[in-house]
Motif scaffolding. Structure first.
Motif, mmCIF file in Angstrom:
data_model
loop_
_atom_site.group_PDB
_atom_site.id
_atom_site.type_symbol
_atom_site.label_atom_id
_atom_site.label_comp_id
_atom_site.label_asym_id
_atom_site.label_seq_id
_atom_site.Cartn_x
_atom_site.Cartn_y
_atom_site.Cartn_z
ATOM 1 N N THR A 210 0.861 -1.173 0.000
ATOM 2 C CA THR A 210 0.000 0.000 0.000
ATOM 3 C C THR A 210 0.900 1.226 0.000
ATOM 4 O O THR A 210 2.111 1.124 0.231
ATOM 5 C CB THR A 210 -0.912 0.031 1.237
ATOM 6 N N THR A 211 0.316 2.381 -0.237
ATOM 7 C CA THR A 211 1.102 3.617 -0.209
ATOM 8 C C THR A 211 1.714 3.828 1.171
ATOM 9 O O THR A 211 2.884 4.221 1.299
ATOM 10 C CB THR A 211 0.218 4.822 -0.580
ATOM 11 N N ILE A 212 0.942 3.545 2.209
ATOM 12 C CA ILE A 212 1.436 3.693 3.578
ATOM 13 C C ILE A 212 2.591 2.734 3.827
ATOM 14 O O ILE A 212 3.622 3.112 4.419
ATOM 15 C CB ILE A 212 0.308 3.435 4.589
ATOM 16 N N GLU A 213 2.469 1.491 3.363
ATOM 17 C CA GLU A 213 3.529 0.499 3.567
ATOM 18 C C GLU A 213 4.784 0.858 2.791
ATOM 19 O O GLU A 213 5.900 0.567 3.237
ATOM 20 C CB GLU A 213 3.028 -0.883 3.161
ATOM 21 N N TYR A 214 4.626 1.481 1.622
ATOM 22 C CA TYR A 214 5.807 1.877 0.860
ATOM 23 C C TYR A 214 6.662 2.854 1.654
ATOM 24 O O TYR A 214 7.878 2.675 1.775
ATOM 25 C CB TYR A 214 5.398 2.501 -0.478
ATOM 26 N N TYR A 215 6.035 3.890 2.192
ATOM 27 C CA TYR A 215 6.809 4.897 2.933
ATOM 28 C C TYR A 215 7.331 4.332 4.254
ATOM 29 O O TYR A 215 8.402 4.723 4.713
ATOM 30 C CB TYR A 215 5.959 6.141 3.167
ATOM 31 N N GLY A 216 6.569 3.394 4.844
ATOM 32 C CA GLY A 216 7.090 2.716 6.021
ATOM 33 C C GLY A 216 8.265 1.822 5.663
ATOM 34 O O GLY A 216 9.219 1.687 6.443
ATOM 35 N N GLY A 217 8.220 1.225 4.460
ATOM 36 C CA GLY A 217 9.308 0.362 4.006
ATOM 37 C C GLY A 217 10.580 1.127 3.707
ATOM 38 O O GLY A 217 11.681 0.588 3.839
ATOM 39 N N VAL A 218 10.441 2.390 3.286
ATOM 40 C CA VAL A 218 11.626 3.214 3.024
ATOM 41 C C VAL A 218 12.443 3.355 4.300
ATOM 42 O O VAL A 218 13.667 3.203 4.295
ATOM 43 C CB VAL A 218 11.216 4.600 2.485
ATOM 44 N N ARG A 219 11.766 3.630 5.407
ATOM 45 C CA ARG A 219 12.462 3.762 6.682
ATOM 46 C C ARG A 219 13.015 2.413 7.151
ATOM 47 O O ARG A 219 14.145 2.324 7.632
ATOM 48 C CB ARG A 219 11.521 4.335 7.745
ATOM 49 N N ALA A 220 12.212 1.347 6.983
ATOM 50 C CA ALA A 220 12.660 0.018 7.405
ATOM 51 C C ALA A 220 13.881 -0.426 6.604
ATOM 52 O O ALA A 220 14.811 -1.033 7.147
ATOM 53 C CB ALA A 220 11.523 -0.988 7.233
ATOM 54 N N ARG A 221 13.908 -0.093 5.321
ATOM 55 C CA ARG A 221 15.048 -0.442 4.468
ATOM 56 C C ARG A 221 16.298 0.329 4.901
ATOM 57 O O ARG A 221 17.402 -0.213 4.924
ATOM 58 C CB ARG A 221 14.700 -0.133 3.010
ATOM 59 N N TRP A 222 16.107 1.585 5.268
ATOM 60 C CA TRP A 222 17.236 2.399 5.732
ATOM 61 C C TRP A 222 17.788 1.856 7.041
ATOM 62 O O TRP A 222 19.019 1.747 7.215
ATOM 63 C CB TRP A 222 16.780 3.842 5.910
ATOM 64 N N LEU A 223 16.923 1.479 7.946
ATOM 65 C CA LEU A 223 17.363 0.930 9.226
ATOM 66 C C LEU A 223 18.059 -0.412 9.035
ATOM 67 O O LEU A 223 19.046 -0.720 9.721
ATOM 68 C CB LEU A 223 16.161 0.765 10.165
#
Length: 279
Positions: A210-223
């Motif tokens: 989802t759009t929300i999961e995409y932006y949450g995934g950006v942070r998770a990928r960075w971490l």
């Protein structure tokens, strides 16, 4: 009532824009290009009318379909169902709980401050349909964007063909040029905006995000990179399974916005490389 959702300025704006593009395409572009009464004109008018009215139908489905409510009886699963009440409460207190609704919510569920409730597999709140895009109407939303994009591009091609065949030495008056600029700018702009939106949601669907999961995934990928680990979206099952989870397993029903019989209750989803259900 659901019909009250149409009492919205953005929705009125959508109707006005659709009517404007429809008028320009049929009574300006096609009429000036080949003539509406010609066989070519009738063909192009019929094709565009089908695309436009199917977009309108999908729009109505998006507006009127509830995106997904969390069942009032929903309780997070625990590994041992034979636990005592005290142990059960201790086990579920760490589960995701909406701070506003004060109720437990499934994975992929988020609270919409505009709708003032939690929405299953929420993608975003769309002011243009005066509704959330969630579990039950995401398919209709995708079909709406798809057909609206095709219709806009079709209209743009007809408009360009009309402009190119005109003899501007004869019809080159400044007021006529201004008229075509006013007619063509919304069509060209709408094609680019909807085309970009369609590409975005094709990407999201192909990755089961989802759009929300995409932006949450950006942070998770960075971490994950920061700690020297890899990250993969947990609900990515592969392109085909991701697509069929939204559009359904029957390809004949892929472009039927109300055909959502393949959807379950929206409270559990399959995890990648696993047969378990996550809640």
């Amino acid at each position: 009532m659901k019909w009250q959702r149409f009492l919205s300025i953005p929705i009125f704006a959508v109707f006005l824009l659709m009517g404007f593009v429809y008028y320009v395409t049929l009574f300006v572009s096609i009429e000036d290009w080949v003539g509406l009464r010609s066989s070519d004109g009738s063909f192009h008018a019929s094709v565009f009318s089908f695309l436009a009215f199917y977009s309108l139908f999908s729009f109505f489905v998006c507006v009127l379909t509830d995106p997904g409510r969390v069942p009032s009886s929903y309780v997070p699963d625990v590994e041992d169902r034979e636990l005592s009440d005290q142990e059960f409460r201790r086990n579920v207190k760490h589960q995701r709980k909406c701070e506003i609704c004060s109720t437990y919510k499934p994975q992929r569920c988020h609270h919409c401050r505009t709708c003032r409730r939690c929405v299953l597999r929420m993608d975003h709140h769309c002011q243009w349909i005066n509704n959330c895009v969630g579990y039950w109407n995401y398919k209709a939303f995708f079909i709406l964007v798809f057909f609206a994009t095709v219709a806009s591009i079709y209209s743009m091609v007809i408009f360009i063909a009309c402009v190119l065949q005109k003899d501007w030495k004869v019809w080159g008056q400044s007021h006529l040029k201004l008229f075509y600029v006013v007619c063509g700018t919304p069509v060209l702009g709408l094609s680019m905006i909807l085309g970009s939106l369609l590409c975005w949601h094709i990407y999201l669907m192909a990755n089961n995000m989802t759009t929300i999961e995409y932006y949450g995934g950006v942070r998770a990928r960075w971490l994950a990179r920061k700690s020297g680990q890899g990250y993969r979206h947990p609900f990515n099952l592969g392109v085909y399974r991701n697509v069929t989870s939204v559009l359904g397993p029957n390809m004949l029903k892929w472009f039927l916005p109300a055909a959502v019989g393949h959807l379950k209750d929206g409270s559990s989803f399959r995890i990648a490389h696993d047969t378990r259900q996550i809640t």
